[in-house]
Design a protein around this motif. Structure first.
Motif, PDB file in Angstrom:
ATOM      1  N   ASN A 110       0.811  -1.214   0.000  1.00 51.77           N
ATOM      2  CA  ASN A 110       0.000   0.000   0.000  1.00 51.77           C
ATOM      3  C   ASN A 110       0.851   1.274   0.000  1.00 51.77           C
ATOM      4  O   ASN A 110       0.433   2.311   0.506  1.00 51.77           O
ATOM      5  CB  ASN A 110      -0.995   0.010   1.165  1.00 51.77           C
ATOM      6  CG  ASN A 110      -2.185   0.913   0.878  1.00 51.77           C
ATOM      7  OD1 ASN A 110      -2.570   1.084  -0.274  1.00 51.77           O
ATOM      8  ND2 ASN A 110      -2.749   1.496   1.909  1.00 51.77           N
ATOM      9  N   HIS A 111       2.062   1.179  -0.557  1.00 54.71           N
ATOM     10  CA  HIS A 111       2.964   2.333  -0.677  1.00 54.71           C
ATOM     11  C   HIS A 111       3.556   2.373  -2.077  1.00 54.71           C
ATOM     12  O   HIS A 111       4.032   1.348  -2.580  1.00 54.71           O
ATOM     13  CB  HIS A 111       4.095   2.248   0.352  1.00 54.71           C
ATOM     14  CG  HIS A 111       3.621   2.397   1.757  1.00 54.71           C
ATOM     15  ND1 HIS A 111       3.409   3.618   2.338  1.00 54.71           N
ATOM     16  CD2 HIS A 111       3.291   1.471   2.687  1.00 54.71           C
ATOM     17  CE1 HIS A 111       2.975   3.439   3.573  1.00 54.71           C
ATOM     18  NE2 HIS A 111       2.892   2.143   3.809  1.00 54.71           N
ATOM     19  N   LYS A 112       3.537   3.568  -2.681  1.00 55.12           N
ATOM     20  CA  LYS A 112       4.131   3.729  -4.005  1.00 55.12           C
ATOM     21  C   LYS A 112       5.624   3.417  -3.955  1.00 55.12           C
ATOM     22  O   LYS A 112       6.317   3.847  -3.031  1.00 55.12           O
ATOM     23  CB  LYS A 112       3.946   5.153  -4.522  1.00 55.12           C
ATOM     24  CG  LYS A 112       2.534   5.494  -4.867  1.00 55.12           C
ATOM     25  CD  LYS A 112       2.434   6.846  -5.533  1.00 55.12           C
ATOM     26  CE  LYS A 112       2.490   7.958  -4.529  1.00 55.12           C
ATOM     27  NZ  LYS A 112       2.243   9.272  -5.098  1.00 55.12           N
ATOM     28  N   GLY A 113       6.102   2.675  -4.948  1.00 53.94           N
ATOM     29  CA  GLY A 113       7.531   2.435  -5.090  1.00 53.94           C
ATOM     30  C   GLY A 113       8.123   1.450  -4.104  1.00 53.94           C
ATOM     31  O   GLY A 113       9.342   1.336  -4.009  1.00 53.94           O
ATOM     32  N   ILE A 114       7.283   0.743  -3.364  1.00 55.34           N
ATOM     33  CA  ILE A 114       7.777  -0.266  -2.420  1.00 55.34           C
ATOM     34  C   ILE A 114       7.104  -1.592  -2.738  1.00 55.34           C
ATOM     35  O   ILE A 114       5.871  -1.664  -2.827  1.00 55.34           O
ATOM     36  CB  ILE A 114       7.516   0.139  -0.957  1.00 55.34           C
ATOM     37  CG1 ILE A 114       8.201   1.471  -0.660  1.00 55.34           C
ATOM     38  CG2 ILE A 114       8.007  -0.958  -0.006  1.00 55.34           C
ATOM     39  CD1 ILE A 114       7.920   2.028   0.722  1.00 55.34           C
ATOM     40  N   PHE A 115       7.907  -2.606  -2.934  1.00 53.94           N
ATOM     41  CA  PHE A 115       7.416  -3.907  -3.357  1.00 53.94           C
ATOM     42  C   PHE A 115       7.943  -4.988  -2.423  1.00 53.94           C
ATOM     43  O   PHE A 115       9.108  -4.952  -2.027  1.00 53.94           O
ATOM     44  CB  PHE A 115       7.873  -4.200  -4.792  1.00 53.94           C
ATOM     45  CG  PHE A 115       7.620  -3.042  -5.720  1.00 53.94           C
ATOM     46  CD1 PHE A 115       6.386  -2.868  -6.306  1.00 53.94           C
ATOM     47  CD2 PHE A 115       8.608  -2.104  -5.965  1.00 53.94           C
ATOM     48  CE1 PHE A 115       6.135  -1.794  -7.142  1.00 53.94           C
ATOM     49  CE2 PHE A 115       8.382  -1.024  -6.803  1.00 53.94           C
ATOM     50  CZ  PHE A 115       7.140  -0.871  -7.387  1.00 53.94           C
ATOM     51  N   SER A 141      12.431  -4.481   6.887  1.00 49.74           N
ATOM     52  CA  SER A 141      11.142  -3.982   7.381  1.00 49.74           C
ATOM     53  C   SER A 141      10.537  -2.969   6.417  1.00 49.74           C
ATOM     54  O   SER A 141      11.243  -2.222   5.728  1.00 49.74           O
ATOM     55  CB  SER A 141      11.307  -3.332   8.755  1.00 49.74           C
ATOM     56  OG  SER A 141      11.929  -2.074   8.640  1.00 49.74           O
ATOM     57  N   LEU A 142       9.218  -2.940   6.407  1.00 45.79           N
ATOM     58  CA  LEU A 142       8.485  -1.978   5.591  1.00 45.79           C
ATOM     59  C   LEU A 142       8.787  -0.556   6.049  1.00 45.79           C
ATOM     60  O   LEU A 142       8.966   0.340   5.226  1.00 45.79           O
ATOM     61  CB  LEU A 142       6.979  -2.267   5.665  1.00 45.79           C
ATOM     62  CG  LEU A 142       6.053  -1.319   4.899  1.00 45.79           C
ATOM     63  CD1 LEU A 142       6.394  -1.291   3.410  1.00 45.79           C
ATOM     64  CD2 LEU A 142       4.597  -1.730   5.102  1.00 45.79           C
ATOM     65  N   SER A 143       8.896  -0.343   7.349  1.00 42.84           N
ATOM     66  CA  SER A 143       9.138   1.017   7.852  1.00 42.84           C
ATOM     67  C   SER A 143      10.498   1.544   7.392  1.00 42.84           C
ATOM     68  O   SER A 143      10.633   2.734   7.084  1.00 42.84           O
ATOM     69  CB  SER A 143       9.015   1.079   9.372  1.00 42.84           C
ATOM     70  OG  SER A 143       9.960   0.247   9.984  1.00 42.84           O
ATOM     71  N   ASP A 144      11.515   0.674   7.300  1.00 45.35           N
ATOM     72  CA  ASP A 144      12.822   1.112   6.787  1.00 45.35           C
ATOM     73  C   ASP A 144      12.712   1.501   5.311  1.00 45.35           C
ATOM     74  O   ASP A 144      13.272   2.519   4.879  1.00 45.35           O
ATOM     75  CB  ASP A 144      13.871   0.012   6.957  1.00 45.35           C
ATOM     76  CG  ASP A 144      14.303  -0.175   8.403  1.00 45.35           C
ATOM     77  OD1 ASP A 144      14.008   0.708   9.243  1.00 45.35           O
ATOM     78  OD2 ASP A 144      14.931  -1.219   8.690  1.00 45.35           O
ATOM     79  N   ALA A 145      11.982   0.701   4.546  1.00 46.00           N
ATOM     80  CA  ALA A 145      11.803   0.996   3.122  1.00 46.00           C
ATOM     81  C   ALA A 145      11.051   2.309   2.936  1.00 46.00           C
ATOM     82  O   ALA A 145      11.408   3.128   2.077  1.00 46.00           O
ATOM     83  CB  ALA A 145      11.076  -0.157   2.431  1.00 46.00           C
ATOM     84  N   ILE A 146      10.019   2.528   3.738  1.00 46.47           N
ATOM     85  CA  ILE A 146       9.254   3.782   3.663  1.00 46.47           C
ATOM     86  C   ILE A 146      10.156   4.976   3.979  1.00 46.47           C
ATOM     87  O   ILE A 146      10.119   5.998   3.297  1.00 46.47           O
ATOM     88  CB  ILE A 146       8.045   3.747   4.623  1.00 46.47           C
ATOM     89  CG1 ILE A 146       7.024   2.719   4.142  1.00 46.47           C
ATOM     90  CG2 ILE A 146       7.415   5.130   4.754  1.00 46.47           C
ATOM     91  CD1 ILE A 146       5.926   2.426   5.165  1.00 46.47           C
ATOM     92  N   GLY A 147      10.978   4.853   5.007  1.00 45.38           N
ATOM     93  CA  GLY A 147      11.879   5.946   5.383  1.00 45.38           C
ATOM     94  C   GLY A 147      12.847   6.309   4.275  1.00 45.38           C
ATOM     95  O   GLY A 147      13.054   7.497   3.971  1.00 45.38           O
ATOM     96  N   VAL A 148      13.453   5.302   3.643  1.00 43.51           N
ATOM     97  CA  VAL A 148      14.404   5.564   2.558  1.00 43.51           C
ATOM     98  C   VAL A 148      13.693   6.179   1.357  1.00 43.51           C
ATOM     99  O   VAL A 148      14.177   7.127   0.747  1.00 43.51           O
ATOM    100  CB  VAL A 148      15.146   4.262   2.176  1.00 43.51           C
ATOM    101  CG1 VAL A 148      15.924   4.429   0.890  1.00 43.51           C
ATOM    102  CG2 VAL A 148      16.073   3.841   3.313  1.00 43.51           C
ATOM    103  N   ARG A 149      12.519   5.655   1.021  1.00 43.45           N
ATOM    104  CA  ARG A 149      11.778   6.188  -0.130  1.00 43.45           C
ATOM    105  C   ARG A 149      11.328   7.620   0.147  1.00 43.45           C
ATOM    106  O   ARG A 149      11.423   8.484  -0.731  1.00 43.45           O
ATOM    107  CB  ARG A 149      10.575   5.315  -0.435  1.00 43.45           C
ATOM    108  CG  ARG A 149       9.653   5.958  -1.463  1.00 43.45           C
ATOM    109  CD  ARG A 149       9.222   5.062  -2.534  1.00 43.45           C
ATOM    110  NE  ARG A 149       8.128   5.649  -3.281  1.00 43.45           N
ATOM    111  CZ  ARG A 149       8.265   6.181  -4.472  1.00 43.45           C
ATOM    112  NH1 ARG A 149       9.415   6.176  -5.085  1.00 43.45           N
ATOM    113  NH2 ARG A 149       7.234   6.695  -5.100  1.00 43.45           N
ATOM    114  N   THR A 150      10.854   7.907   1.340  1.00 38.75           N
ATOM    115  CA  THR A 150      10.418   9.263   1.689  1.00 38.75           C
ATOM    116  C   THR A 150      11.581  10.245   1.565  1.00 38.75           C
ATOM    117  O   THR A 150      11.439  11.336   1.001  1.00 38.75           O
ATOM    118  CB  THR A 150       9.834   9.293   3.111  1.00 38.75           C
ATOM    119  OG1 THR A 150       8.726   8.387   3.168  1.00 38.75           O
ATOM    120  CG2 THR A 150       9.386  10.680   3.500  1.00 38.75           C
ATOM    121  N   LYS A 151      12.731   9.873   2.059  1.00 36.63           N
ATOM    122  CA  LYS A 151      13.926  10.736   1.962  1.00 36.63           C
ATOM    123  C   LYS A 151      14.302  10.960   0.503  1.00 36.63           C
ATOM    124  O   LYS A 151      14.620  12.091   0.095  1.00 36.63           O
ATOM    125  CB  LYS A 151      15.089  10.089   2.719  1.00 36.63           C
ATOM    126  CG  LYS A 151      16.429  10.786   2.540  1.00 36.63           C
ATOM    127  CD  LYS A 151      16.705  11.763   3.663  1.00 36.63           C
ATOM    128  CE  LYS A 151      18.099  12.329   3.630  1.00 36.63           C
ATOM    129  NZ  LYS A 151      18.347  13.306   2.609  1.00 36.63           N
TER     130      LYS A 151
END
Length: 161
Positions: A110-115, A141-151
């Protein structure tokens, strides 16, 4: 006999507009919203995305959008939940379109660019920059992926909007 000879007079009359790259943009826009193609109907027709009455005419679409177009730009709906109209459309780079894109229903994160990778359960993330994926890494973890993508979005997309 040439292919021109087999065309109707209306088809010959329409040739100049069909050679304009914006004709293909207009045609594809109207086709997506007509509900004839089941591959894309869930993203347009089924969601109520329509072409405004004015833009059912190619010539009026051209009047509104031709002057602001340049090669490499794509037609973009500013609000992806609304239809195609002069008020809701602009020409955008592939990167800007990526920001505006909805998360696909088939993406379980449910996040763009994260698979989520099926072979190891890890999360791979990337960002689209000028029509090319730049992969940012694979994370436990999903939260690590979200953090990197957000940055990355903050760094790469800062001047786009």
């Amino acid at each position: 006999m040439s292919s021109l000879d087999s065309m109707t007079s209306q088809e010959r009359k329409d040739l100049p507009k069909r050679r304009n790259p914006l004709y293909k943009v207009w045609y594809n826009m109207t086709y997506r919203c007509a509900g004839n193609d089941k591959r894309v109907s869930e993203w347009y027709y089924d969601r109520g995305i329509e072409v405004c009455d004015r833009w059912t005419s190619y010539e009026l679409f051209l009047d509104d959008m031709n002057d602001s177009w340049s090669k490499g730009l794509w037609l973009d709906r500013i609000n992806p939940d609304e239809g195609y109209s002069p008020e809701n459309c602009r020409w955008a780079s592939p990167s800007l379109q990526q920001i505006n894109r909805k998360v696909r229903k088939t993406n379980p994160t449910n996040h763009k660019g994260i698979f989520r990778r099926s072979e190891n359960g890890k999360y791979r993330t990337g960002i689209m920059i000028e029509d090319q994926w730049v992969w940012l890494g694979t994370f436990e973890s999903l939260s690590d992926a979200i953090g990197v993508r957000t940055k990355a979005q903050e760094d790469y997309y800062v001047d786009i909007r």
